[in-house]
Every structure is written in C-alpha cells, then in structure tokens.
Design a protein around this motif. Sequence first.
Motif, PDB file in Angstrom:
ATOM      1  N   UNK A   1       0.808  -1.225   0.000  1.00 28.95           N
ATOM      2  CA  UNK A   1       0.000   0.000   0.000  1.00 28.95           C
ATOM      3  C   UNK A   1       0.846   1.282   0.000  1.00 28.95           C
ATOM      4  N   UNK A   2       2.100   1.188   0.444  1.00 28.70           N
ATOM      5  CA  UNK A   2       2.930   2.389   0.592  1.00 28.70           C
ATOM      6  C   UNK A   2       3.804   2.681  -0.634  1.00 28.70           C
ATOM      7  N   UNK A   3       3.995   1.697  -1.501  1.00 31.48           N
ATOM      8  CA  UNK A   3       4.888   1.931  -2.644  1.00 31.48           C
ATOM      9  C   UNK A   3       4.127   2.596  -3.778  1.00 31.48           C
ATOM     10  N   UNK A   4       4.845   3.304  -4.634  1.00 27.55           N
ATOM     11  CA  UNK A   4       4.188   3.932  -5.777  1.00 27.55           C
ATOM     12  C   UNK A   4       3.554   2.871  -6.688  1.00 27.55           C
ATOM     13  N   UNK A   5       2.514   3.235  -7.402  1.00 29.51           N
ATOM     14  CA  UNK A   5       1.808   2.279  -8.262  1.00 29.51           C
ATOM     15  C   UNK A   5       2.731   1.520  -9.221  1.00 29.51           C
ATOM     16  N   UNK A   6       3.739   2.182  -9.727  1.00 26.59           N
ATOM     17  CA  UNK A   6       4.616   1.524 -10.704  1.00 26.59           C
ATOM     18  C   UNK A   6       5.505   0.442 -10.077  1.00 26.59           C
ATOM     19  N   UNK A   7       5.555   0.361  -8.747  1.00 26.40           N
ATOM     20  CA  UNK A   7       6.350  -0.664  -8.062  1.00 26.40           C
ATOM     21  C   UNK A   7       5.498  -1.746  -7.393  1.00 26.40           C
TER      22      UNK A   7
ATOM     23  N   UNK B   1       4.993  -9.666  -6.676  1.00 24.20           N
ATOM     24  CA  UNK B   1       5.834 -10.780  -7.116  1.00 24.20           C
ATOM     25  C   UNK B   1       6.723 -11.256  -5.961  1.00 24.20           C
ATOM     26  N   UNK B   2       7.312 -10.328  -5.234  1.00 24.55           N
ATOM     27  CA  UNK B   2       8.147 -10.689  -4.094  1.00 24.55           C
ATOM     28  C   UNK B   2       7.362 -11.453  -3.039  1.00 24.55           C
ATOM     29  N   UNK B   3       6.151 -11.006  -2.745  1.00 25.86           N
ATOM     30  CA  UNK B   3       5.305 -11.693  -1.769  1.00 25.86           C
ATOM     31  C   UNK B   3       4.934 -13.080  -2.274  1.00 25.86           C
ATOM     32  N   UNK B   4       4.601 -13.179  -3.554  1.00 24.58           N
ATOM     33  CA  UNK B   4       4.251 -14.471  -4.143  1.00 24.58           C
ATOM     34  C   UNK B   4       5.429 -15.439  -4.049  1.00 24.58           C
ATOM     35  N   UNK B   5       6.608 -14.974  -4.361  1.00 28.99           N
ATOM     36  CA  UNK B   5       7.796 -15.834  -4.289  1.00 28.99           C
ATOM     37  C   UNK B   5       8.059 -16.299  -2.856  1.00 28.99           C
ATOM     38  N   UNK B   6       7.892 -15.409  -1.897  1.00 29.91           N
ATOM     39  CA  UNK B   6       8.091 -15.797  -0.491  1.00 29.91           C
ATOM     40  C   UNK B   6       7.083 -16.865  -0.088  1.00 29.91           C
ATOM     41  N   UNK B   7       5.832 -16.719  -0.493  1.00 26.35           N
ATOM     42  CA  UNK B   7       4.813 -17.722  -0.164  1.00 26.35           C
ATOM     43  C   UNK B   7       5.091 -19.056  -0.864  1.00 26.35           C
TER      44      UNK B   7
END
Length: 98
Positions: free
Chosen positions: A24-30, A36-42
């Motif tokens: 929620x805190x990162x700019x839309x373009x990131x 993807x990072x969260x998906x990879x961690x899961x």
Amino acid sequence: MQYRPTATELLTTLAELLEETLLPAVPPELRHQARVGAHLARLLERELRLGPEAARRERETRAQLDPADEAGLWAALVEIVRADLAIAKPGYDAWEGE
C-alpha cells in the motif's frame, strides 16, 4: 534443535510485510514487483513445508508403478501433479476436471 523463527515462519512474515505494509505504501509503478516478491516468499514457504513429503510420496509412487497398467500410470501422474500444484498454485490441486 530447531531455531526460531523457522525458515517457513520467516518467509510467511516476509510475504505479509510485502503485502500488508509495503504494497500500500509503494508507488503504483512498483506494486507489481512487491506482489511478485510476496508471491515468491509464499511459494518458497510452501516448498519448504510441503516439498519433502511430496517428494517422498512421488518416490514411493514411482517405485510401485507397473508400466503395463495405463490406469495406474494415469492415477500416479495425477497424484504427483496435484502435490506439485499444492505448492506452486494452491487451489488448483483440488480441480477434478470435466
């Protein structure tokens, strides 16, 4: 002796951090990169948690295969793929087909 937190606990925490705090805190373009990072961690967490048992079951299943038993080969393939899907794409492992 198992040290705490475990690797699976760390990966779950990392995924939650990326999804709930950073996304929620990162700019839309990131945001895509954060997802993807969260998906990879899961995915890695599921691989650590479910992978060893899935590999053991696959070895046992393959050792019992009869190459002449086409129905048995198909059932073994379905079982192996379901175990892989439980790791890679949870929910798809429950699909029964048409």
